[in-house]
Design an enzyme around this catalytic site. Structure first.
Site, mmCIF file in Angstrom:
data_model
loop_
_atom_site.group_PDB
_atom_site.id
_atom_site.type_symbol
_atom_site.label_atom_id
_atom_site.label_comp_id
_atom_site.label_asym_id
_atom_site.label_seq_id
_atom_site.Cartn_x
_atom_site.Cartn_y
_atom_site.Cartn_z
ATOM 1 N N SER A 140 0.855 -1.183 0.000
ATOM 2 C CA SER A 140 0.000 0.000 0.000
ATOM 3 C C SER A 140 0.893 1.235 0.000
ATOM 4 O O SER A 140 2.073 1.157 0.380
ATOM 5 C CB SER A 140 -0.885 0.007 1.258
ATOM 6 N N TYR A 153 -1.583 -1.734 10.653
ATOM 7 C CA TYR A 153 -1.739 -1.863 9.202
ATOM 8 C C TYR A 153 -0.572 -1.203 8.467
ATOM 9 O O TYR A 153 0.062 -1.811 7.597
ATOM 10 C CB TYR A 153 -3.055 -1.244 8.754
#
Length: 264
Positions: A140, A153
């Site tokens: 990401s 995350y």
């Protein structure tokens, strides 16, 4: 012509589903892994009918202990060889770390980090022995900075980025391609289920998948789809860390303070 097989985790929706379609379109037999067994059966029927390939499905929660070992064992028992590994499965949680459920956070690390690492370890050596293969790990744009209120995350995606770049360097000169896909906000259910109300425009998942697929085929080390996401990463690299942390702290703080969970 010898058959070729792609293993896609998190294949029941979003980026994983779109990557499975691209692999099937290129003639790869597919091994689809997800928790959603009914959805996997639907996809098996569609892909086999449309692309005349073989689809194998495994309904597993890869966030659980020993899930990767169970999966690789079942794949071996089915007599399958993995030529293209797509580590797409992952999820994120939103909220203050101190308030989040400990077991959920442990599952997040197991899925985003441990399972990805174990599957890469399971299939990369054989690819190197054959001098051919592809590994695409999905990270990401979050990988490029710490993320208050999504601390685990962001940290797991930083691991995926660093790990994949290192493996890319290790296999340089071989016939094996290893790439990391770093999408920005994508039109999946991630942000809604994470409790993050972002105003950013979201790239369609099929475009993210296209850039990722094309990138790994071209052996690109880091794939960041879209100019806006590339600029975002550039700014993150240049911005002082303290300022970046403060901006994200303000942007990502849950309005009601309620922890939430998301699956990608």
């Amino acid at each position: 012509m010898l058959s070729k097989t792609a293993l896609i985790t998190g294949a029941s929706m979003g980026i994983g589903l779109d990557l499975a379609v691209l692999a099937a379109r290129d003639g790869y037999d597919c091994i689809l892994v997800s928790r959603n067994e009914p959805r996997l059966h639907e996809l098996k029927k569609v892909l086999e009918t449309r692309y005349r390939i073989n689809v194998h499905i495994f309904a597993l929660d890869l966030a659980k202990h020993d899930a990767a070992v169970r999966l690789t064992t079942m794949i071996a028992e089915a007599g399958l060889t993995v030529d293209f590994l797509i580590n797409n499965a992952g999820f994120g949680t939103s909220g203050a770390f101190a308030d989040l459920d400990a077991e959920t956070e442990a599952d997040e690390v197991r899925l985003n980090v441990n399972t990805l690492t174990e599957l890469t370890k399971a299939y990369l050596p054989d690819m190197l022995e054959r001098d051919h293969g592809f590994v695409l790990n999905v990270a990401s744009v979050a990988a490029f900075q710490p993320g208050p209120y999504m601390a685990v995350y962001y940290a797991t995606k930083a691991y995926v980025l660093s790990f994949t770049e290192a493996i890319h360097a290790e296999v340089k000169g071989s016939g094996v391609h290893v790439s990391v896909l770093c999408p920005g906000p994508t039109d999946t259910n991630f942000f809604n289920r994470a409790g993050s109300e972002l105003s950013f425009s979201k790239m369609p998942s099929h475009l993210v998948a296209f850039f990722g697929y094309k990138g790994v085929m071209n052996n690109k080390r880091v794939i960041i789809p879209g100019l806006s996401n590339q600029l975002l990463v550039g700014v993150a690299k240049l911005m002082p860390r303290a300022l970046s942390l403060e901006v994200l702290r303000r942007v990502q703080k849950p309005a009601d303070g309620t922890p939430a969970e998301s699956t990608t």
